[in-house]
Design a protein around this motif. Structure first.
Motif, mmCIF file in Angstrom:
data_model
loop_
_atom_site.group_PDB
_atom_site.id
_atom_site.type_symbol
_atom_site.label_atom_id
_atom_site.label_comp_id
_atom_site.label_asym_id
_atom_site.label_seq_id
_atom_site.Cartn_x
_atom_site.Cartn_y
_atom_site.Cartn_z
ATOM 1 N N PRO A 226 0.792 -1.236 0.000
ATOM 2 C CA PRO A 226 0.000 0.000 0.000
ATOM 3 C C PRO A 226 0.821 1.283 0.000
ATOM 4 C CG PRO A 226 -0.138 -1.117 2.133
ATOM 5 C CD PRO A 226 0.578 -2.044 1.205
ATOM 6 N N HIS A 228 3.241 1.693 -2.008
ATOM 7 C CA HIS A 228 3.728 1.812 -3.400
ATOM 8 C C HIS A 228 2.508 1.674 -4.318
ATOM 9 C CE1 HIS A 228 6.439 1.694 -6.694
ATOM 10 N NE2 HIS A 228 6.990 0.500 -6.558
ATOM 11 N N GLY A 229 2.487 0.688 -5.193
ATOM 12 C CA GLY A 229 1.398 0.587 -6.176
ATOM 13 C C GLY A 229 0.044 0.265 -5.580
ATOM 14 N N ALA A 255 -4.644 11.567 10.453
ATOM 15 C CA ALA A 255 -3.404 11.546 9.656
ATOM 16 C C ALA A 255 -2.295 12.345 10.349
ATOM 17 C CB ALA A 255 -3.669 12.100 8.263
ATOM 18 N N GLY A 266 -2.435 8.127 -1.129
ATOM 19 C CA GLY A 266 -2.399 8.951 -2.332
ATOM 20 C C GLY A 266 -1.786 10.322 -2.076
ATOM 21 N N PHE A 267 -1.228 10.515 -0.877
ATOM 22 C CA PHE A 267 -0.546 11.768 -0.544
ATOM 23 C C PHE A 267 0.901 11.478 -0.176
ATOM 24 C CE2 PHE A 267 -2.893 15.769 -0.090
ATOM 25 C CZ PHE A 267 -4.129 15.356 -0.574
ATOM 26 N N TYR A 316 0.114 20.760 8.678
ATOM 27 C CA TYR A 316 0.829 19.490 8.774
ATOM 28 C C TYR A 316 1.325 19.059 7.388
ATOM 29 C CZ TYR A 316 1.545 14.436 9.363
ATOM 30 O OH TYR A 316 2.068 13.172 9.365
ATOM 31 N N ASN A 325 -0.363 12.324 -4.994
ATOM 32 C CA ASN A 325 0.492 11.648 -5.967
ATOM 33 C C ASN A 325 -0.370 10.960 -7.032
ATOM 34 O OD1 ASN A 325 -0.230 8.988 -4.955
ATOM 35 N ND2 ASN A 325 1.061 9.474 -3.180
HETATM 36 N N1 CMC Z 1 -0.320 10.989 5.406
HETATM 37 C C1 CMC Z 1 0.071 11.515 6.592
HETATM 38 N N2 CMC Z 1 1.359 11.758 6.908
HETATM 39 C C2 CMC Z 1 2.297 11.450 6.008
HETATM 40 C C3 CMC Z 1 1.950 10.896 4.756
HETATM 41 C C4 CMC Z 1 0.600 10.677 4.466
HETATM 42 N N3 CMC Z 1 0.227 10.166 3.298
HETATM 43 N N4 CMC Z 1 3.093 10.685 4.045
HETATM 44 C C5 CMC Z 1 4.092 11.080 4.831
HETATM 45 N N5 CMC Z 1 3.629 11.547 6.010
HETATM 46 C C6 CMC Z 1 4.420 12.137 7.104
HETATM 47 C C7 CMC Z 1 5.149 11.080 7.901
HETATM 48 O O1 CMC Z 1 4.375 10.608 8.968
HETATM 49 C C8 CMC Z 1 6.363 11.836 8.326
HETATM 50 O O2 CMC Z 1 5.991 12.680 9.381
HETATM 51 P P1 CMC Z 1 7.050 13.014 10.578
HETATM 52 O O3 CMC Z 1 8.180 13.730 9.913
HETATM 53 O O4 CMC Z 1 6.278 13.848 11.531
HETATM 54 O O5 CMC Z 1 7.456 11.687 11.151
HETATM 55 C C9 CMC Z 1 6.680 12.734 7.136
HETATM 56 O O6 CMC Z 1 5.419 12.941 6.500
HETATM 57 C C10 CMC Z 1 7.667 12.119 6.148
HETATM 58 O O7 CMC Z 1 7.161 10.861 5.744
HETATM 59 P P2 CMC Z 1 8.064 9.610 5.406
HETATM 60 O O8 CMC Z 1 7.290 8.360 5.629
HETATM 61 O O9 CMC Z 1 9.398 9.739 6.079
HETATM 62 O O10 CMC Z 1 8.295 9.849 3.857
HETATM 63 P P3 CMC Z 1 8.807 8.776 2.858
HETATM 64 O O11 CMC Z 1 9.493 9.521 1.783
HETATM 65 O O12 CMC Z 1 9.593 7.723 3.548
HETATM 66 O O13 CMC Z 1 7.461 8.078 2.333
HETATM 67 C C11 CMC Z 1 5.516 7.623 1.091
HETATM 68 C C12 CMC Z 1 6.859 8.356 1.124
HETATM 69 C C13 CMC Z 1 4.945 7.715 -0.315
HETATM 70 C C14 CMC Z 1 5.723 6.139 1.443
HETATM 71 C C15 CMC Z 1 4.553 8.287 2.118
HETATM 72 O O14 CMC Z 1 4.346 9.639 1.785
HETATM 73 C C16 CMC Z 1 3.212 7.565 2.240
HETATM 74 O O15 CMC Z 1 3.114 6.603 3.020
HETATM 75 N N6 CMC Z 1 2.176 7.981 1.453
HETATM 76 C C17 CMC Z 1 0.905 7.293 1.435
HETATM 77 C C18 CMC Z 1 0.996 6.081 0.518
HETATM 78 C C19 CMC Z 1 1.011 6.461 -0.954
HETATM 79 O O16 CMC Z 1 0.214 7.288 -1.402
HETATM 80 N N7 CMC Z 1 1.930 5.834 -1.709
HETATM 81 C C20 CMC Z 1 2.034 6.036 -3.163
HETATM 82 C C21 CMC Z 1 3.324 6.695 -3.533
HETATM 83 S S1 CMC Z 1 3.355 7.292 -5.221
HETATM 84 C C22 CMC Z 1 3.193 5.958 -6.267
HETATM 85 C C23 CMC Z 1 4.096 4.803 -5.995
HETATM 86 O O17 CMC Z 1 5.246 4.939 -5.635
HETATM 87 O O18 CMC Z 1 3.613 3.695 -6.192
#
Ligand code: CMC
Length: 392
Positions: A226, A228-229, A255, A266-267, A316, A325
């Motif tokens: 979840p 990723h894709g 969140a 999706g964010f 936030y 995204n």
């Molecule tokens: N909702 C709430 N908070 C978030 C979210 C979100 N969707 N994404 C990141 N954060 C927060 C996270 O909790 C952290 O906060 P803090 O600094 O206070 O601890 C901060 O933002 C940085 O997040 P991170 O997890 O360190 O960032 P990352 O680069 O490791 O993760 C991500 C990137 C895509 C996994 C993550 O943004 C996420 O879980 N998004 C939701 C899932 C999603 O939509 N994924 C699809 C990505 S795009 C297509 C693909 O790759 O397939």
């Protein structure tokens, strides 16, 4: 301990050099072989973009005709491969079937699995690109208990896919050109995205000398998650869970809560820190498709727009640079097309297949390529002597 740098999630490590896809996360730029994604989405077709990714240049008319002809030659899957589907439970997730069936392709082409043979690599690449829609559609047909629909090579890639998904033998299926065009765009937008988790998995698996079908099957497994894709599926589940616009603040609060594991699906993106250019294209496309299908009052789309609006004004999300995204809108469009939620990630895998193959091919001929083998910083116990059971 100090010999290695700790970099969990490879936030600061480049694993390879590549000539395929460029991303500038700060500026929201995505280029395939130098061409901006917005231009490809507006003007290209999926197979033309696939040619560009695989060969490095846009094709001439003749080259594209030949390429499409070659794909058409390989759209059918071996009849025995279809037996695999019957071994899966009807309620199996289509991604579970896809991982298995794509991996099983290795069992059908022993004669062309020599990764050091350029012709073998080329034919495997074409086979994957050509058969993946047939395989994906069969995953769906199995889940709804309908007969598999064989490919119709008179149709373009996306129309053929739609017919294999929604056609039935007893009726003549008419492809809606608006839907086919939108699907083609979705496939273009998902075709490659440099060293994301699934592509890195394909490269890592491929670096051991594993055959391309095995490597890509590993990539499909990685894509399923979840984060990723699988996010496109999770977006729709989230929208259903939120239910109505008045509940948005309550879910945003969740969140923001560090104690709550809920994330706005999706964010956010590891690389894009301004906007995801694919989401910008899809946002407009979603409106077009919903209008064309007379679903502009779709409550999920309205809810998604409202969620986006409120989240983008929220401190936030602003502070952490979290923007919608690609997965935020793809699910809404696919759902309007009648594609069931559990097929969204399969559609992503289908589109990304060309990126995985291209990256795999680039890796195989890279003179710097060695087996991928990360190290670790060991934090466990130091050496100690084995204790007999009577003394534990
Ligand atoms: N909702 C709430 N908070 C978030 C979210 C979100 N969707 N994404 C990141 N954060 C927060 C996270 O909790 C952290 O906060 P803090 O600094 O206070 O601890 C901060 O933002 C940085 O997040 P991170 O997890 O360190 O960032 P990352 O680069 O490791 O993760 C991500 C990137 C895509 C996994 C993550 O943004 C996420 O879980 N998004 C939701 C899932 C999603 O939509 N994924 C699809 C990505 S795009 C297509 C693909 O790759 O397939």
């Amino acid at each position: 301990l100090g010999l290695f740098t700790l970099d969990p999630g490879f936030k600061a490590t480049a694993s390879c050099t590549s000539n395929i896809t460029f991303i500038d996360g700060e500026k929201g730029i995505l280029l395939y072989r130098g061409y901006p994604i917005e231009q490809l989405a507006a003007k290209s077709t999926f197979t033309e973009t696939a040619y560009l990714l695989m060969k490095g240049e846009l094709p001439t008319k003749q080259q594209l005709n030949d390429f499409n002809g070659l794909i058409n030659k390989h759209t059918m899957v071996h009849e025995q491969l279809l037996n695999f589907y019957h071994g899966f439970r009807r309620d199996a997730h289509p991604m579970a079937i896809m991982v298995g069936v794509v991996g099983a392709l290795s069992a059908f082409y022993h004669d062309s699995l020599d990764i050091n043979n350029q012709q073998h690599r080329e034919i495997s690449a074409i086979r994957l690109l050509a058969k993946i829609p047939t395989i994906a559609a069969a995953c769906y047909k199995h889940s709804v208990g309908q007969p598999f629909i064989y490919p119709d090579n008179s149709l373009d890639y996306s129309s053929n896919l739609l017919r294999m998904l929604f056609g039935v033998p007893s009726e003549d299926y008419q492809v809606d050109p608006v839907v086919a065009k939108a699907l083609d765009k979705i496939l273009i937008l998902h075709a490659d995205h440099e060293q994301n988790a699934s592509t890195s998995t394909v490269r890592l698996a491929g670096s051991t000398g594993a055959n391309p079908f095995a490597a890509i099957s590993a990539g499909i497994g990685a894509l399923w998650g979840p984060l990723h894709g699988g996010a496109n599926e999770a977006v729709l589940s989230m929208l259903e869970e939120i239910g109505s616009v008045d509940k948005v603040p309550q879910f945003l609060k969740r969140a923001r809560d560090p104690e709550d594991s809920f994330r706005l699906m999706g964010f956010g993106h590891r690389v894009y820190r301004n906007h995801d250019p694919r989401a910008t294209v899809l946002r407009k496309e979603a409106q077009k498709v919903l209008d064309a299908m007379d679903k502009h009052d779709d409550p999920r789309f309205k809810l998604a727009m409202e969620l986006e609006r409120i989240a983008l004004e929220d401190d936030y999300f602003i502070k952490r640079k979290l923007y919608p995204n690609v997965d935020f809108y793809s699910g809404i469009i696919e759902s309007a097309m009648g594609i069931p939620t559990n097929m969204f990630t399969v559609m992503f895998a289908l589109a990304r297949c060309v990126g995985w193959i291209t990256q795999w091919k680039e890796m195989i001929v890279d003179p710097d390529q060695v087996i991928g083998r990360p190290r670790q910083l060991y934090k466990g116990l130091a050496r100690r002597e084995y204790k007999p059971m009577s003394k534990r």
